[in-house]
Every structure is written in structure tokens, then in C-alpha cells.
Design an enzyme around this catalytic site. Sequence first.
Site, mmCIF file in Angstrom:
data_model
loop_
_atom_site.group_PDB
_atom_site.id
_atom_site.type_symbol
_atom_site.label_atom_id
_atom_site.label_comp_id
_atom_site.label_asym_id
_atom_site.label_seq_id
_atom_site.Cartn_x
_atom_site.Cartn_y
_atom_site.Cartn_z
ATOM 1 N N LYS A 199 -13.748 -38.946 1.424
ATOM 2 C CA LYS A 199 -13.687 -38.040 0.326
ATOM 3 C C LYS A 199 -12.923 -38.967 -0.827
ATOM 4 O O LYS A 199 -11.975 -39.784 -0.537
ATOM 5 C CB LYS A 199 -13.027 -36.794 0.594
ATOM 6 C CG LYS A 199 -13.637 -35.983 1.436
ATOM 7 C CD LYS A 199 -12.602 -34.835 1.709
ATOM 8 C CE LYS A 199 -13.046 -33.532 2.567
ATOM 9 N NZ LYS A 199 -14.606 -32.822 2.007
ATOM 10 N N ARG A 219 -18.702 -28.390 11.668
ATOM 11 C CA ARG A 219 -19.741 -28.034 12.414
ATOM 12 C C ARG A 219 -19.866 -28.679 13.633
ATOM 13 O O ARG A 219 -20.271 -28.219 15.007
ATOM 14 C CB ARG A 219 -21.191 -28.187 11.595
ATOM 15 C CG ARG A 219 -21.624 -29.488 11.309
ATOM 16 C CD ARG A 219 -22.615 -29.546 10.417
ATOM 17 N NE ARG A 219 -22.091 -29.359 8.845
ATOM 18 C CZ ARG A 219 -22.770 -29.430 7.623
ATOM 19 N NH1 ARG A 219 -24.275 -29.469 7.865
ATOM 20 N NH2 ARG A 219 -22.158 -29.003 6.737
HETATM 21 N N1 BES Z 1 -13.788 -29.334 4.938
HETATM 22 C C1 BES Z 1 -14.922 -29.615 4.199
HETATM 23 C C2 BES Z 1 -15.629 -28.727 3.093
HETATM 24 C C3 BES Z 1 -14.442 -27.844 2.128
HETATM 25 C C4 BES Z 1 -14.808 -28.416 0.834
HETATM 26 C C5 BES Z 1 -13.366 -26.964 2.367
HETATM 27 C C6 BES Z 1 -13.885 -27.697 -0.201
HETATM 28 C C7 BES Z 1 -12.625 -26.266 1.469
HETATM 29 C C8 BES Z 1 -12.918 -26.795 -0.189
HETATM 30 C C9 BES Z 1 -16.083 -30.107 5.066
HETATM 31 O O1 BES Z 1 -15.589 -30.669 6.198
HETATM 32 C C10 BES Z 1 -17.009 -30.874 4.347
HETATM 33 O O2 BES Z 1 -16.347 -32.113 3.911
HETATM 34 N N2 BES Z 1 -18.110 -30.621 4.215
HETATM 35 C C11 BES Z 1 -19.260 -31.320 3.310
HETATM 36 C C12 BES Z 1 -20.268 -31.422 3.961
HETATM 37 C C13 BES Z 1 -21.584 -32.147 3.363
HETATM 38 C C14 BES Z 1 -21.124 -33.546 3.705
HETATM 39 C C15 BES Z 1 -22.541 -31.913 4.009
HETATM 40 C C16 BES Z 1 -19.317 -30.852 1.756
HETATM 41 O O3 BES Z 1 -19.342 -29.584 1.700
HETATM 42 O O4 BES Z 1 -19.224 -31.703 0.892
HETATM 43 ZN ZN ZN Z 2 -15.270 -32.677 5.982
#
Ligand code: BES
Ligand code: ZN
Length: 481
Positions: free
Chosen positions: A261, A336
Site C-alpha cells: 500500500k 477474504r
Molecule cells: N484492509 C483493507 C481495506 C480497507 C481500506 C480497510 C480502507 C479500511 C480502510 C483491505 O485489506 C484491502 O486492502 N482491500 C483492497 C482490496 C483490493 C486489492 C481488491 C482494497 O479495498 O483496496
Molecule cells: Zn489489504
Amino acid sequence: MLENKPISLSISNKPTCASKVILIEKKSATTDMGFNPWEVADLNKSAENGSFISVFREEGDTKIVSQIDKLGSKDNFKSKEEVRKAGAQILSEIKKLQIESICLTSALSSDAYLIQLAEGLLLANYQFLTYKSEKKTNSLAKINIVSSTITSKEIEELNEVVTATYFARTFVNEPVITLTAKRFSEEIAKLGKLANFDVKVLNKEEIIKEKMAGLLAVNSGSQDPPTFTIMEYKPKGAKNTQPYVLVGKGVVYDTGGLSLKPTAGSMDTMKSDMAGAAAVAGAIYAIAKNELPIHVIGLIPATDNRPGEMAVTPGDVITYANGKTAEILNTDAEGRLILADALSYASQYKPALVMDFATLTGAQVMAMGIYGAAIMGTASEEEMTNLKKVGFEAFERVHEMPFWEEYGELIKSDIADIKNIGGREGGCITAGKFLEHFVDYPWIHMDIAGPSFYTSNDGYRLKGGTGFGVRLIYDFLKSKI
Ligand code: BES
Ligand code: ZN
Ligand code: ZN
């Protein structure tokens, strides 16, 4: 135990403090600021509907702190929330005046709103001071509710639910340097001791034996081992023969893994990626502590998600205990992957209903912001409707997403059964569709990415972990008995 200081809450028939908060009819309050509030309180016993004001009085000095318009019947969810918010407003005045103890009373025909007033005050009074060298604690240490209709049991119940929300907030606020997966499971075990529910923690070897492929894959880039925590509260008089199972995403830190990230506004808040697990642990604490006659089980897969040497790579394929294969195309869609293990594991309990709580997708935040959570799943329409209703009452609101088959098409993999990303469209829903492959019981998935963590204060929901889900789960399961 992680620092957690709820304040003393009591109930009595007589006011015993110099500072008082009164729910009172507007008309009377505005006529004369020099009144004796206790007399006015008596005079207005018949007031039921209309506009009300909460009055705050420190010794001789009466002050209107908060005005509530159109306080409706005591079952009106909007009014309840208005009163909670007033509690938060009153708290800021209490802090300014350095008041330590306060009485709450009502001049309405019903005292019911005093519960929400105390709830707002208590929730707003939370502090996370662990890492402050100078600990400036809030002045308020005692709330006395003056009422002859509210029972001490109701007060005790409120106190425990707030305490549970504090626990959940503190878990979220604690950085990963302290709250590793192992430490998290140890803290949950301590909650079990405090509230008398069973806690069993599977270590890495046991997780391997259980073939929890998602949890192991996500953990593979980490220096710290994963844990899988099983909580169980099974009171003798449980009203349900089949248990309710609560699953919580316990990613104690989400760097994204190799699909790293960016920092600002993304990785910097990812200590909160276990907010679902925190809500589940908090709710089970409150249920057990208040001895609700409900058989409930909590499952928490926990790990950090890191890009270490052995980290799982985009393109890897894993095989779950139920035989399903998943292609990992983005290691940041890790939630997931670990929830799938827990949902498979839940099947052995023959549950009446399984609910999972997860900070799962940025797409949920994009769709709904911070004001509520997304729900979807296979549970009956009646369950969904009841959950929505309870959500409005607790003001932890949920909105149901479409869950049509077509969304499932988006996560079909070329080389495995499913893949862990479905593209930009409907990202909150395709995450849910991934999970659906692992359920064979009535199920509700709740994505709490938005409402679980605030970057600024909003009334009694403070900057940092909000504890979202604790009050909702508690009230929802309570509504079943
Ligand atoms: N933990 C994150 C989701 C999240 C984003 C929680 C903002 C709280 C605030 C999750 O693990 C994630 O990174 N999801 C990705 C999925 C994508 C790569 C399909 C996302 O939502 O960008
Ligand atoms: Zn994530
Ligand atoms: Zn995550």
C-alpha cells in the site's frame, strides 16, 4: 491488560451532586434561568412530546448546553441518537469546568432517555493515553442517574456494553508493535477470564493441521506467527439450540504485502484492520458479562500482512480445507483469504446464523463513507430487516448491498476456482462473493471498513477506533431472546 478505564456509574432515587444534567421541557427552561431545577423537574412530570433542552447546572450557575428539537417517543431511534449526541456535547462542557461527578435526571414523563444520555457521556469520555508521557485524564469520574424507573440491572448492562466498546476501541488504537496476533489472542483470553467465557487459541502448528491455507498464506511474509482464537459462551439457560457464530477479521496490520500500500491515507491507518475482530471480542465480552441466555461462538483468524522474504506472491494458488482453490492476484486483498478459513471452520457448529465483521474493502468506504456498514449474505430477508432496524436504534447503521449471481462471475479464475480480486466495479460485493464460497448456513457479511476508524472526532465517536459493531451485535443478539 491494555489500559481501559470506564467510569463509575450508579443509580439512585435522590440527587447527590452539585452538578446536574436535566432533560427538561423547553418552555419551562427558558422562562427563568434562576429556577430550582429539581422543582421544575417535578412540575414537568407530564411532559411527553415536543422540543426539549438539556440543562446543565454547576452549583448556582445554570447553563443551557444542548438543545434537542422534537424529541419524539422513547422508541424513536433519531431521538435516541440526538440524546447520545447531547451527552457528548455536555461532556465537553464538563471537561472545561473540570467536573468530577454529575447527576442525570429527567423532567419528562419517561426516564428512558437517561440511558442514552449516560451512553453518550460515557462513550465520549473514552481516552487512549497509553503512549502519552503526560496523562491528562478527563475530569469526569462519576455519573449518578437519578430515577425511580430505571433499574440497577439496566445501568450495569449499559456500563458493560460501554466497557466492551472501550475494549474494542483500545484494541484498534493499539499499534502492531504491541498488538501482534499472539498478544491479541492473549488479551482476548484475559477478557474470557473477566467475563467467564472459554477461549482457546490455535497456534501455527494447529493452524497448519486445520489446513487454514488463507491464514498461512497471508502470514507467510511475517516474522510473527498467526493465531486462530475460538471464544465460546454457552450459558446453562441458553435460548438457542444452534449457536450464533461471529467471525472477525483480525489483520493486526495490513501493509498490503507484496502488493504494498502507499503510506499516506492508506497504510498509515492499517493498525485498524482488526476492527472486526475487536468488535466480535467486545460483543462476546458484553454478552457474557451481562449473562444473556445466548450460546455464542467467536472465531478470530489473526496475523499481520507483510511483504517479507517468504511472502505469498501475486499469481500464487492456495487450496482450502474444503477443497476450493483460490488464485491470489493481489496480496492486499488478504482479509477474504483469512475469513474463508474461519467461515469453513464455522460449519462444524451447525450454526443458526453466522455473521462476519471485517474492514474488508476500500470500495465500501467509497460507496458509503464512514456513516455505516455494508451488509450482504444468504440469511433470510427477515434477519436482514431486523439487523437494519437494530442498527438504526443503536445508530450503528447498516445498508444492504445487492448480492446477485453476476457479481460472482467477476471472481472466476482462469486457473483456479476463484480469484481474490474482481476488478474495480462492485469491489465491496465481489469480496462478499468470494466469502460465499465457504458458507453452507445462513450468513451475513458486514464490511465495516468505513465506520470502524475515524480520522476526526464526531460527537461520541472519537478520532481513532470507534468500536463500531459492539453495540450492534449485542443488541441484535439480545433481540433474539
Ligand atoms: N484492509 C483493507 C481495506 C480497507 C481500506 C480497510 C480502507 C479500511 C480502510 C483491505 O485489506 C484491502 O486492502 N482491500 C483492497 C482490496 C483490493 C486489492 C481488491 C482494497 O479495498 O483496496
Ligand atoms: Zn489489504
Ligand atoms: Zn486488510
